[in-house]
Design a protein around this motif. Structure first.
Motif, PDB file in Angstrom:
ATOM      1  N   ILE A 130      -6.918 -10.026  -3.866  1.00 38.60           N
ATOM      2  CA  ILE A 130      -5.492 -10.179  -3.678  1.00 38.60           C
ATOM      3  C   ILE A 130      -4.562  -9.138  -4.203  1.00 38.60           C
ATOM      4  CG2 ILE A 130      -3.382 -11.526  -3.702  1.00 38.60           C
ATOM      5  CD1 ILE A 130      -5.424 -13.944  -3.333  1.00 38.60           C
ATOM      6  N   ASN A 131      -4.869  -8.795  -5.519  1.00 44.06           N
ATOM      7  CA  ASN A 131      -4.133  -7.835  -6.010  1.00 44.06           C
ATOM      8  C   ASN A 131      -4.386  -6.483  -5.611  1.00 44.06           C
ATOM      9  OD1 ASN A 131      -2.599  -9.741  -7.728  1.00 44.06           O
ATOM     10  ND2 ASN A 131      -4.081  -9.329  -9.419  1.00 44.06           N
ATOM     11  N   MET A 132      -5.502  -6.069  -5.332  1.00 43.00           N
ATOM     12  CA  MET A 132      -5.819  -4.869  -4.812  1.00 43.00           C
ATOM     13  C   MET A 132      -5.027  -4.777  -3.408  1.00 43.00           C
ATOM     14  SD  MET A 132      -9.859  -4.517  -5.775  1.00 43.00           S
ATOM     15  CE  MET A 132     -10.051  -3.351  -4.783  1.00 43.00           C
ATOM     16  N   LEU A 133      -5.315  -5.692  -2.394  1.00 41.32           N
ATOM     17  CA  LEU A 133      -4.911  -5.588  -1.122  1.00 41.32           C
ATOM     18  C   LEU A 133      -3.203  -5.546  -1.250  1.00 41.32           C
ATOM     19  CD1 LEU A 133      -5.447  -5.785   1.785  1.00 41.32           C
ATOM     20  CD2 LEU A 133      -5.304  -8.116   1.753  1.00 41.32           C
ATOM     21  N   ARG A 134      -2.656  -6.400  -2.047  1.00 44.11           N
ATOM     22  CA  ARG A 134      -1.058  -6.304  -2.311  1.00 44.11           C
ATOM     23  C   ARG A 134      -0.754  -4.821  -2.505  1.00 44.11           C
ATOM     24  NH1 ARG A 134       0.713  -9.427  -6.903  1.00 44.11           N
ATOM     25  NH2 ARG A 134      -0.083  -7.806  -8.042  1.00 44.11           N
ATOM     26  N   ILE A 137      -1.003  -2.338  -0.020  1.00 42.48           N
ATOM     27  CA  ILE A 137      -0.050  -2.548   1.359  1.00 42.48           C
ATOM     28  C   ILE A 137       1.325  -2.106   0.948  1.00 42.48           C
ATOM     29  CG2 ILE A 137       1.120  -4.266   2.685  1.00 42.48           C
ATOM     30  CD1 ILE A 137      -1.743  -5.896   2.610  1.00 42.48           C
ATOM     31  N   CYS A 138       1.681  -2.483  -0.270  1.00 44.03           N
ATOM     32  CA  CYS A 138       2.823  -1.965  -0.871  1.00 44.03           C
ATOM     33  C   CYS A 138       3.445  -0.425  -1.000  1.00 44.03           C
ATOM     34  CB  CYS A 138       3.372  -3.040  -2.162  1.00 44.03           C
ATOM     35  SG  CYS A 138       3.396  -4.658  -1.523  1.00 44.03           S
ATOM     36  N   LYS A 139       2.379   0.187  -0.985  1.00 44.60           N
ATOM     37  CA  LYS A 139       2.446   1.833  -1.198  1.00 44.60           C
ATOM     38  C   LYS A 139       3.604   2.352  -0.348  1.00 44.60           C
ATOM     39  CE  LYS A 139      -1.857   2.894  -3.534  1.00 44.60           C
ATOM     40  NZ  LYS A 139      -3.199   3.625  -3.615  1.00 44.60           N
ATOM     41  N   PHE A 140       4.192   3.286  -0.542  1.00 43.07           N
ATOM     42  CA  PHE A 140       5.117   3.912   0.526  1.00 43.07           C
ATOM     43  C   PHE A 140       4.362   4.464   1.587  1.00 43.07           C
ATOM     44  CE2 PHE A 140       7.607   7.634   2.001  1.00 43.07           C
ATOM     45  CZ  PHE A 140       8.746   6.988   2.174  1.00 43.07           C
ATOM     46  N   GLU A 141       3.284   5.007   1.463  1.00 46.88           N
ATOM     47  CA  GLU A 141       2.436   5.275   2.377  1.00 46.88           C
ATOM     48  C   GLU A 141       0.910   4.667   2.359  1.00 46.88           C
ATOM     49  OE1 GLU A 141       2.111   9.576   2.677  1.00 46.88           O
ATOM     50  OE2 GLU A 141       4.328   9.786   3.274  1.00 46.88           O
ATOM     51  N   PRO A 142       0.793   3.513   2.831  1.00 46.92           N
ATOM     52  CA  PRO A 142      -0.711   3.049   2.672  1.00 46.92           C
ATOM     53  C   PRO A 142      -1.782   3.555   3.398  1.00 46.92           C
ATOM     54  CG  PRO A 142       1.095   1.200   3.472  1.00 46.92           C
ATOM     55  CD  PRO A 142       1.645   2.568   3.486  1.00 46.92           C
ATOM     56  N   ASP A 143      -2.475   3.396   2.664  1.00 45.85           N
ATOM     57  CA  ASP A 143      -3.945   4.181   3.236  1.00 45.85           C
ATOM     58  C   ASP A 143      -4.814   3.036   4.069  1.00 45.85           C
ATOM     59  OD1 ASP A 143      -6.693   4.993   3.731  1.00 45.85           O
ATOM     60  OD2 ASP A 143      -6.650   6.361   1.818  1.00 45.85           O
ATOM     61  N   GLU A 144      -4.769   3.408   5.210  1.00 43.60           N
ATOM     62  CA  GLU A 144      -5.278   2.130   6.372  1.00 43.60           C
ATOM     63  C   GLU A 144      -6.790   2.321   5.963  1.00 43.60           C
ATOM     64  OE1 GLU A 144      -4.687   2.931  10.393  1.00 43.60           O
ATOM     65  OE2 GLU A 144      -2.287   2.835  10.160  1.00 43.60           O
ATOM     66  N   ASP A 145      -7.508   3.229   5.638  1.00 39.73           N
ATOM     67  CA  ASP A 145      -8.836   3.103   5.589  1.00 39.73           C
ATOM     68  C   ASP A 145      -9.274   2.178   4.266  1.00 39.73           C
ATOM     69  OD1 ASP A 145      -9.565   4.566   7.648  1.00 39.73           O
ATOM     70  OD2 ASP A 145      -9.740   6.577   6.708  1.00 39.73           O
ATOM     71  N   ARG A 146      -8.420   2.675   3.305  1.00 39.06           N
ATOM     72  CA  ARG A 146      -8.597   1.961   1.968  1.00 39.06           C
ATOM     73  C   ARG A 146      -8.253   0.239   2.206  1.00 39.06           C
ATOM     74  NH1 ARG A 146     -11.146   0.527  -2.502  1.00 39.06           N
ATOM     75  NH2 ARG A 146      -9.703  -0.313  -4.159  1.00 39.06           N
ATOM     76  N   ILE A 147      -7.279  -0.055   3.154  1.00 36.62           N
ATOM     77  CA  ILE A 147      -6.829  -1.476   3.240  1.00 36.62           C
ATOM     78  C   ILE A 147      -8.269  -1.953   3.966  1.00 36.62           C
ATOM     79  CG2 ILE A 147      -5.508  -2.927   4.751  1.00 36.62           C
ATOM     80  CD1 ILE A 147      -3.252  -0.910   4.105  1.00 36.62           C
ATOM     81  N   TRP A 148      -8.778  -1.264   5.031  1.00 32.29           N
ATOM     82  CA  TRP A 148      -9.742  -1.915   5.631  1.00 32.29           C
ATOM     83  C   TRP A 148     -10.981  -2.074   4.823  1.00 32.29           C
ATOM     84  CZ3 TRP A 148     -11.248  -4.698   9.344  1.00 32.29           C
ATOM     85  CH2 TRP A 148     -12.446  -4.664   9.996  1.00 32.29           C
TER      86      TRP A 148
END
Length: 339
Positions: A130-134, A137-148
């Protein structure tokens, strides 16, 4: 989060219990670190980068479990802590002060120890996820690949072994006797001298089976550690009882004998020696009455306790014959007269 990579830490000052817990948990976790007091455990905790789960006793020499928990929480809020102890005011206070702490009463059944540890490990994994995902996501420019990538590593999967009732059918006979709750243990385990169906052969055979099962489940090393500690405690009890005969009002001696019988009872319960556990529990009750002032430490009481200490050793040696049966019967009658 791979249970084969990150270690868990188990802390208890009683070596047979420590070895038993390590033996059980090593089946499911790649690395189980052990310590015999809070200070030693804290050194292990600091030396390892991540320890998801700490399983600890409360009352220990040097630094106790409360001290250890405070140290861990001062640096790490996420580590899951499981207290295995007799519930005390101090442990209740810890529950109300900190999150991520659970409790199991001593002696703990194998299945509950295993499930509690695996559940705590999974909770830790979920919190990390959860902390990693949060954070991503909360970054100014989230990395979609990293989120996935994080989402794909979802820890919410049921990899904890099921309880027998969840499996369907009756699987209790597949588990060691000492891993079952008290209500599931066979009646023969609780047969006492003087009860219907009680014979010397019954008790002797039951002890032989229990000892063989303990060696099979926990290993020769754990049994030898149990036996060595029992001999040490037995010698200590004898010395204290002889001192108590000379100083029957000495509360320190009375308390020390009570604690020794309590330790023997707990160790025997852990190993599955229910006959000896039951007998020792009765001796513990006698000294509980002495502590509370409801019974005097008379020579007769002390002689009975010394006899009980000897019978405990004889039972654990699986002594056979009518003599041991009669001695047990006489011992229980003597204890009954005090209660």
């Amino acid at each position: 989060m791979d249970k084969k990579v990150l270690p868990i830490l188990v802390v208890d000052d009683e070596k047979p219990i420590l070895i038993r817990h390590k033996t059980i948990l090593s089946k499911y976790f790649g690395k189980v670190i052990t310590a015999t007091n809070g200070e030693e455990a804290w050194q292990h905790f600091k030396a390892n980068k991540v320890i998801p789960v700490v399983i600890t006793d409360i009352q220990m020499p040097n630094k106790d479990g409360i001290w250890l928990i405070n140290q861990i929480r001062s640096e790490n809020k996420a580590t899951q802590i499981i207290i295995i102890s007799t519930l005390t005011k101090s442990s209740v206070a810890i529950f109300s002060t900190y999150r991520n702490i659970s409790y199991l009463p001593k002696p703990v059944d194998e299945i509950y120890l295993r499930l509690a540890a695996m559940n705590a490990y999974n909770i830790y994994a979920e919190s990390v996820w959860i902390n990693m995902l949060r954070d991503e996501i909360c970054k100014f420019e989230p990395d979609e690949d990293r989120i996935w990538q994080i989402v794909s590593s979802d820890p919410w999967r049921k990899d904890t072994p099921l309880l027998p009732e969840e499996m369907g059918g009756d699987h209790q006979n597949d588990m060691p006797l000492q891993s079952l709750p008290e209500s599931a243990k066979t009646e023969t385990s609780s047969i006492m001298p003087g009860q219907a169906g009680s014979t010397a052969d019954n008790n002797s055979l039951e002890m032989q089976k229990s000892i063989a099962k303990a060696k099979e489940v926990f290993g020769e090393e754990a049994f030898e550690a149990f036996w060595e500690e029992l001999k040490d405690i037995s010698e200590s009890v004898e010395i204290k009882l002889l001192d108590l005969e000379q100083h029957p009002q000495d509360q320190n001696l009375i308390g020390a004998v009570f604690r020794d019988f309590h330790t023997i009872k707990g160790n025997c319960g852990m190993m599955g020696f229910t006959i000896v556990e039951g007998l020792t529990h009765r001796l513990e009750d006698v000294f509980s009455k002495i502590r509370s002032g409801d019974l005097l430490a008379t020579p007769n009481v002390i002689d009975t306790a010394l006899t009980g200490k000897d019978i405990i050793t004889r039972l654990l040696q699986a002594e056979t014959g009518e003599t041991i049966m009669n001695d047990q019967k006489n011992l229980h009658e003597a204890i009954n007269s005090f209660m």
